[in-house]
Scaffold this active site. Structure first.
Site, short mmCIF file in Angstrom:
data_model
loop_
_atom_site.label_atom_id
_atom_site.label_comp_id
_atom_site.label_asym_id
_atom_site.label_seq_id
_atom_site.Cartn_x
_atom_site.Cartn_y
_atom_site.Cartn_z
N ASP A 1 8.05 6.61 0.55
CA ASP A 1 7.84 5.12 0.43
C ASP A 1 8.45 4.68 -0.85
OD1 ASP A 1 5.93 2.96 0.87
OD2 ASP A 1 4.92 3.71 -0.64
N ASP B 1 7.01 1.25 -3.01
CA ASP B 1 5.74 0.76 -3.89
C ASP B 1 4.77 1.95 -4.22
OD1 ASP B 1 6.20 -2.38 -4.70
OD2 ASP B 1 6.46 -2.23 -2.29
#
Length: 221
Positions: A8, A10
């Site tokens: 991922d 953020d």
């Protein structure tokens, strides 16, 4: 045997929730005089794609209004995030992955403009073979499709992959794709990540338990 790492963006490569929260707080106050709390951010925004976020923030507004707010919010976020710091230990992990010949992909609900901006601000442009963004797909996290797409681009099976996530929607997606998933406790408490199936929860990439898991899975154990 471990052959692919899926990240991922953020809250996983860099801790950005504070900046996303600030961008939303500024816009809501400027446009509607509306206060917005940390708790509301975690409930309605963290880890969600913009269409999901806007539907929760503004259920009475049209899709076009949602799109307009999302564009303003992301532009404000980019203005606030000209410099970003990687999560401790990330660069060492990426160096190890390169040395071992592991495939590397970013899988994010962030829009393409944000992904490109953030990787540039981190000095990681070109580090990942692919960047999978939700806006290019029919379904975003928590659906497993983004992670399934990441595996497909790397030519890897779920059994060969390890995913890194910090949010409940993201972790739900990775687990539904069949991945061994490491939760980063940057935006959620460890208990929340474990509750939705994290195989391991760490504060950052320097955790010795992560390196034990990486080397064991690389060895096929």
């Amino acid at each position: 045997m471990l052959n692919a790492l899926l990240f991922d963006l953020d809250g996983t490569l860099t801790d950005t929730d504070t900046l996303h929260l600030l961008a939303i707080q500024q816009l809501l106050m400027e446009e509607d005089g509306r206060a917005f709390s940390d708790e509301e951010f975690m409930e309605k925004c963290s880890g969600r794609a913009n269409p999901q976020m806007c539907a929760l923030l503004f259920p009475e507004r049209s899709v076009a209004e949602h799109q307009g707010f999302a564009e303003r919010k992301e532009a404000r976020f980019r203005a606030l995030s000209t410099r970003l710091e990687p999560i401790p230990g990330l660069l060492a992990l990426l160096d190890w992955a390169v040395a071992e010949g592991l495939g590397r992909v970013v899988v994010t609900n962030a829009p393409r403009a944000n992904a490109d901006h953030m990787l540039g601000a981190l000095g990681l442009a070109g580090t990942f073979a692919h960047v999978v963004v939700a806006e290019d797909l029919p379904r975003a996290k928590p659906d497993p499709l983004p992670y399934q797409t990441g595996l497909l681009k790397l030519g890897a099976s779920a059994a060969e992959g390890m995913a890194f996530e910090d949010s409940v929607p993201g972790l739900t997606a990775a687990k539904a794709a069949g991945l061994f998933t490491v939760g980063l406790a940057t935006s959620q408490p460890a208990e929340a990540l474990l509750a939705v199936g994290a195989d391991l929860v760490i504060d950052d990439f320097t955790d010795p338990r992560l390196w034990q898991a990486l080397k064991a899975r690389r060895a096929g154990r």
